[in-house]
Design an enzyme around this catalytic site. Structure first.
Site, PDB file in Angstrom:
ATOM      1  N   ASP A 215      52.767  35.616  46.745  1.00 41.94           N
ATOM      2  CA  ASP A 215      51.380  36.805  46.475  1.00 41.94           C
ATOM      3  C   ASP A 215      50.711  36.830  47.675  1.00 41.94           C
ATOM      4  OD1 ASP A 215      50.034  38.091  44.995  1.00 41.94           O
ATOM      5  OD2 ASP A 215      48.490  36.453  44.235  1.00 41.94           O
TER       6      ASP A 215
ATOM      7  N   GLY B 172      39.309  37.239  40.711  1.00 39.32           N
ATOM      8  CA  GLY B 172      38.237  36.373  39.995  1.00 39.32           C
ATOM      9  C   GLY B 172      37.363  36.925  38.983  1.00 39.32           C
TER      10      GLY B 172
ATOM     11  N   SER C 162      42.285  38.165  35.169  1.00 39.25           N
ATOM     12  CA  SER C 162      41.581  37.071  34.322  1.00 39.25           C
ATOM     13  C   SER C 162      40.331  37.650  34.079  1.00 39.25           C
ATOM     14  CB  SER C 162      41.233  36.020  35.581  1.00 39.25           C
ATOM     15  OG  SER C 162      42.618  35.201  35.550  1.00 39.25           O
TER      16      SER C 162
ATOM     17  N   THR D 110      42.454  32.739  38.093  1.00 42.10           N
ATOM     18  CA  THR D 110      40.950  32.227  37.732  1.00 42.10           C
ATOM     19  C   THR D 110      41.073  31.475  36.595  1.00 42.10           C
ATOM     20  OG1 THR D 110      39.967  34.168  39.019  1.00 42.10           O
ATOM     21  CG2 THR D 110      38.611  32.616  37.683  1.00 42.10           C
TER      22      THR D 110
END
Ligand code: ZN
Length: 283
Positions: free
Chosen positions: A76, A174, A204, A226
């Protein structure tokens, strides 16, 4: 790659879970096996700083190789060609090159080179045009700024031969205090301009209906990090508050595997399993 193309055809999404250790990796694989869906383990630069590249890569590749479902290992947000080469040599099945800090011309040039090298190694490539706000490893509460331009996306895909494109449509890495709203109209325009699978980072914490709407418009890969970190944190704190007798390692760390599995399984059931196919219009 086939799992990703199939996901876009069937209006589902492959979920890429970022992992930092063995317990998270085991939890993700057990979740995918429980649902019977393919999955991606994402082990990248920031987790390498914690665990070391070869140890963590070896762990992820070993888990993927022994999984009872198709499992890939994905790098990633790599910005360094050396790191991409190293991971391709280790056997990664896909890499993300993040050239979003470069000008469009330079991003195209660099991404094209990554595509050439990755395809030669049998791996597929995800790339990014506009930077996705926030920090990959810690929730920062930052707001999205740049967004993906559909015209630039079409040119980028045509000129690089990239296999998947990460979009910036209001998504943030996040989970912050402010709810994140996706610009689904923009996503629809990108989905019309670009035929390859689109990738949603910062998935997330988004409302499931919003993620499903994004999948209906061409998103075929979701990145989740997250929520697994939160599951790990809660499991560790709960274990510490109620410690098992003795000094066995498994009794202390098992809850992390279970908590990761639950969090991952919820995502896979909602967005990856055949029954999760969204029925929205892609027009
Ligand atoms: Zn990301």
């Amino acid at each position: 790659m086939e799992a990703l193309r199939q996901a876009r055809r069937e209006r589902r999404a492959l979920v890429g879970f970022s992992i930092y250790n063995l317990e998270q990796g085991l939890g993700v694989i057990r979740a995918a096996e429980a649902v019977g869906a393919p999955v991606l383990l994402q082990a990248g630069s920031s987790a390498f700083r914690y665990a070391g590249r070869e140890p963590l890569a070896g762990l992820a590749l070993g888990l993927a190789a022994t999984a009872a479902v198709p499992a890939g290992v994905h790098l990633d947000h790599a910005t360094d060609l050396g790191e991409i080469e190293a991971c391709l040599r280790l056997g990664y099945t896909s890499v993300m090159f993040d050239g979003s800090a470069r000008s469009l011309e330079r991003n195209i040039e660099a991404t094209r080179e990554v595509v050439r090298r990755a395809h030669a190694a049998g791996a597929w490539v995800e790339a990014e045009l506009a930077g996705i706000a926030g920090d990959e490893d810690e929730s920062s509460g930052r707001q999205a700024t740049a967004t993906t331009d559909p015209g630039a996306a079409a040119r980028f895909v045509a000129e690089t031969g990239v296999d998947a494109l990460a979009v910036a449509i209001g998504n943030v890495h996040g989970i912050g205090d402010e709810p994140v709203r996706l610009d689904l109209d923009l996503l629809a325009r990108i989905g019309r301009a670009v035929e390859i699978p689109l990738v949603l980072h910062g998935a997330s914490g988004l409302p499931p209906a919003e993620v499903s709407a994004a999948i209906a418009l061409g998103v075929a890969k979701l990145n989740v990090n997250t929520e697994l970190r939160h599951a790990l944190r809660e499991a560790v704190l709960a274990r510490a508050a109620d410690p098992p007798a003795g000094d066995g390692v498994a009794a202390l760390l098992d809850p992390v595997i279970g908590a990761t599995r639950s969090a991952a399984e919820a995502k896979i059931r909602a967005f990856s399993s055949p029954s999760a196919s969204t029925t929205g219009s892609s027009s």
